[in-house]
Motif scaffolding. Structure first.
Motif, mmCIF file in Angstrom:
data_model
loop_
_atom_site.group_PDB
_atom_site.id
_atom_site.type_symbol
_atom_site.label_atom_id
_atom_site.label_comp_id
_atom_site.label_asym_id
_atom_site.label_seq_id
_atom_site.Cartn_x
_atom_site.Cartn_y
_atom_site.Cartn_z
ATOM 1 N N ALA A 350 0.819 -1.211 0.000
ATOM 2 C CA ALA A 350 0.000 0.000 0.000
ATOM 3 C C ALA A 350 0.857 1.267 0.000
ATOM 4 O O ALA A 350 0.428 2.317 -0.501
ATOM 5 C CB ALA A 350 -0.934 0.009 1.201
ATOM 6 N N LEU A 351 2.064 1.169 0.526
ATOM 7 C CA LEU A 351 2.971 2.317 0.563
ATOM 8 C C LEU A 351 3.831 2.430 -0.703
ATOM 9 O O LEU A 351 4.488 3.452 -0.904
ATOM 10 C CB LEU A 351 3.887 2.212 1.788
ATOM 11 N N GLU A 352 3.814 1.398 -1.531
ATOM 12 C CA GLU A 352 4.702 1.350 -2.697
ATOM 13 C C GLU A 352 3.990 1.491 -4.036
ATOM 14 O O GLU A 352 4.556 2.029 -4.983
ATOM 15 C CB GLU A 352 5.468 0.018 -2.722
ATOM 16 N N ILE A 353 2.774 0.993 -4.132
ATOM 17 C CA ILE A 353 2.140 0.829 -5.442
ATOM 18 C C ILE A 353 1.778 2.157 -6.097
ATOM 19 O O ILE A 353 1.359 3.101 -5.446
ATOM 20 C CB ILE A 353 0.896 -0.076 -5.347
ATOM 21 N N LEU A 354 1.948 2.184 -7.408
ATOM 22 C CA LEU A 354 1.618 3.352 -8.218
ATOM 23 C C LEU A 354 1.066 2.840 -9.550
ATOM 24 O O LEU A 354 1.707 2.053 -10.241
ATOM 25 C CB LEU A 354 2.870 4.198 -8.457
ATOM 26 N N SER A 355 -0.136 3.283 -9.895
ATOM 27 C CA SER A 355 -0.777 2.867 -11.140
ATOM 28 C C SER A 355 -0.484 3.886 -12.227
ATOM 29 O O SER A 355 -0.768 5.076 -12.072
ATOM 30 C CB SER A 355 -2.291 2.747 -10.939
ATOM 31 N N LEU A 356 0.081 3.406 -13.332
ATOM 32 C CA LEU A 356 0.429 4.263 -14.466
ATOM 33 C C LEU A 356 -0.732 4.309 -15.463
ATOM 34 O O LEU A 356 -1.630 3.471 -15.412
ATOM 35 C CB LEU A 356 1.691 3.726 -15.143
ATOM 36 N N PRO A 357 -0.741 5.275 -16.378
ATOM 37 C CA PRO A 357 -1.825 5.343 -17.365
ATOM 38 C C PRO A 357 -2.010 4.021 -18.095
ATOM 39 O O PRO A 357 -1.034 3.398 -18.524
ATOM 40 C CB PRO A 357 -1.347 6.446 -18.319
ATOM 41 N N MET A 358 -3.269 3.598 -18.233
ATOM 42 C CA MET A 358 -3.567 2.344 -18.921
ATOM 43 C C MET A 358 -4.985 2.392 -19.471
ATOM 44 O O MET A 358 -5.948 2.588 -18.718
ATOM 45 C CB MET A 358 -3.398 1.149 -17.965
ATOM 46 N N TYR A 359 -5.102 2.231 -20.771
ATOM 47 C CA TYR A 359 -6.402 2.162 -21.431
ATOM 48 C C TYR A 359 -6.181 1.687 -22.866
ATOM 49 O O TYR A 359 -5.072 1.810 -23.404
ATOM 50 C CB TYR A 359 -7.120 3.517 -21.415
ATOM 51 N N PRO A 360 -7.211 1.119 -23.501
ATOM 52 C CA PRO A 360 -7.042 0.716 -24.891
ATOM 53 C C PRO A 360 -6.788 1.924 -25.775
ATOM 54 O O PRO A 360 -7.465 2.951 -25.656
ATOM 55 C CB PRO A 360 -8.381 0.039 -25.240
ATOM 56 N N GLY A 361 -5.801 1.802 -26.629
ATOM 57 C CA GLY A 361 -5.429 2.921 -27.480
ATOM 58 C C GLY A 361 -4.274 3.737 -26.942
ATOM 59 O O GLY A 361 -3.807 4.663 -27.623
ATOM 60 N N LEU A 362 -3.802 3.408 -25.746
ATOM 61 C CA LEU A 362 -2.599 4.057 -25.227
ATOM 62 C C LEU A 362 -1.461 3.770 -26.203
ATOM 63 O O LEU A 362 -1.142 2.618 -26.487
ATOM 64 C CB LEU A 362 -2.271 3.510 -23.841
ATOM 65 N N SER A 363 -0.846 4.806 -26.734
ATOM 66 C CA SER A 363 0.117 4.630 -27.823
ATOM 67 C C SER A 363 1.510 4.291 -27.311
ATOM 68 O O SER A 363 1.854 4.546 -26.149
ATOM 69 C CB SER A 363 0.184 5.902 -28.672
ATOM 70 N N ASP A 364 2.323 3.738 -28.218
ATOM 71 C CA ASP A 364 3.723 3.479 -27.882
ATOM 72 C C ASP A 364 4.425 4.771 -27.473
ATOM 73 O O ASP A 364 5.239 4.788 -26.544
ATOM 74 C CB ASP A 364 4.449 2.871 -29.084
ATOM 75 N N THR A 365 4.103 5.846 -28.167
ATOM 76 C CA THR A 365 4.718 7.134 -27.849
ATOM 77 C C THR A 365 4.371 7.570 -26.431
ATOM 78 O O THR A 365 5.241 8.062 -25.687
ATOM 79 C CB THR A 365 4.258 8.206 -28.852
ATOM 80 N N GLN A 366 3.119 7.377 -26.038
ATOM 81 C CA GLN A 366 2.704 7.765 -24.690
ATOM 82 C C GLN A 366 3.380 6.897 -23.630
ATOM 83 O O GLN A 366 3.811 7.403 -22.591
ATOM 84 C CB GLN A 366 1.183 7.663 -24.564
ATOM 85 N N VAL A 367 3.487 5.597 -23.885
ATOM 86 C CA VAL A 367 4.188 4.718 -22.945
ATOM 87 C C VAL A 367 5.640 5.158 -22.799
ATOM 88 O O VAL A 367 6.176 5.240 -21.678
ATOM 89 C CB VAL A 367 4.090 3.245 -23.395
#
Length: 381
Positions: A350-367
């Motif tokens: 709970a002190l470590e986790i971080l959720s990064l952007p994630m959705y269908p259509g997320l581009s290689d450039t955005q990653v």
């Protein structure tokens, strides 16, 4: 960080809905014209289609994922006097569902690598009163069906799956929702298959459970104005089902897009291991449908998690934490008697986790932008 040219949202529902806008509007308009707003034809169609997609016989739509948990457990015969094992590392709805069903929740710790339920901990929690286990297919990754079925068989327990984040996830030849006696799904808008409001479903191969669910969701009514049990009002709206019918055929492709983005994240994150940032482990391969992409920001990282979040936000990259407080430490459930230190793995996560952007259509450039920014912030020089 100067190469960040556009904001990257945590979830982009507009990107998902835009190609389907005309179909969605037509589906909503059709429902309005028919006027079958409660348990209309679109509900029956979606129940059948979603159950079939999950590989089971019956689907019963309800008003929310939380109701799917509570009513589903009740329909499986779980209630007062029964103990139900579930992980403390989950969204609070899992715990609320058990409590609303009248059962006693028995929380257990998680595996720090996968964030999924720890079966060794669950083994120690079994008592003579234990009737069921609720595995949570967290972040879009299923709990191992083999381990789950072995555990349930050994202790003669009902398996009721919390699949709220695992629409069409797969592992070891099973689809989420097809392992146990029944399963609960949520169609909250940001889910892999989301409505335009709240919604949920219980799926099952057990006809008796399905019949009980249909009664419970509709005032305990086996036929109109004939009430055989205390039920409630929890029905999937026809408008929501109409929209979900439009979106369901696209779900497999959307899940594939998420998995592809996650593989890119995994590859790009490898150099950051030296800076104490690691992804939650995928043990399901392409069967992981990545409702969320979660990393651990460990003590080896030169920056703390809050600083990383703030600096990412400053350049337009949105992140989340799922979840910052484990269930056993939530003030609403102090009565359960748990204390800090009872579940060290979940508390550490709970002190470590971080959720990064994630959705269908997320581009290689955005990653690349997300990881390049993390590298700029965190790599030791």
């Amino acid at each position: 960080m100067n190469n960040i040219t556009t904001a990257i949202p945590f979830v982009d529902l507009q990107l998902q809905h835009q190609p389907l806008q005309t179909q969605i509007e037509e589906a909503v308009r059709g429902t309005i014209q028919r006027g079958d707003f409660i348990l209309g034809q679109a509900v029956a169609d979606f129940e059948a289609a979603f159950a079939s997609a999950c590989g089971v016989a019956y689907g019963i739509g309800v008003a929310s994922g939380t109701d799917a948990l509570a009513l589903g457990l009740e329909a499986c015969g779980i209630g007062a006097g029964d103990e139900v094992i579930l992980p403390t590392n989950t969204f609070i709805a899992t715990l609320i569902g058990v409590v609303h069903a009248g059962a006693t929740p028995i929380l257990v710790d998680c595996d720090p690598q996968t964030a999924l339920i720890d079966f060794t901990a669950a083994e120690k929690a079994v008592t003579a009163k234990t009737k069921a286990i609720v595995p949570v297919h967290l972040y879009g990754q299923m709990v191992s069906p083999r381990q789950l079925l072995d555990f349930a068989s050994t202790h003669n327990l009902i398996v009721f799956e919390d699949a709220a984040q695992a629409h069409l996830a797969q592992r070891e030849g099973y689809r989420a929702g097809s392992i146990g006696k029944a399963a609960a799904f949520s169609f909250y808008p940001s889910k892999n298959l989301g409505a335009i409001g709240d919604g949920g479903m219980v799926i099952t191969n057990d006809e008796a459970v399905a019949q009980k669910m249909r009664s419970l969701r509709n005032y305990g009514c086996s036929r109109k104005y004939y009430h055989t049990e205390p039920g409630t009002n929890s029905r999937l709206d026809t408008l929501q089902a109409a929209v979900l019918n439009i979106k369901l055929p696209h779900l497999a492709d959307w899940n594939h897009s998420r998995n592809q983005a996650a593989q890119q994240y995994d590859a790009l994150l490898k150099p950051l291991a030296n800076s104490g940032i690691f992804p939650i482990q995928n043990q399901s391969g392409n069967g992981h449908i990545y409702h969320l992409y979660v990393v651990r920001v460990t003590e080896a990282c030169p920056l703390d998690r809050q600083t990383i979040q703030d600096k990412l936000a400053a350049v337009g990259i949105q992140t989340g934490i799922h979840y910052p407080i484990p269930c056993h430490l939530q003030p609403a459930f102090e009565n359960l008697g748990y204390q800090a230190g009872d579940f060290p793995q979940a508390e550490a996560l709970a002190l470590e986790i971080l959720s990064l952007p994630m959705y269908p259509g997320l581009s290689d450039t955005q990653v690349h932008q997300v990881i390049d920014t993390l590298q700029t912030l965190c790599v030791r020089t």
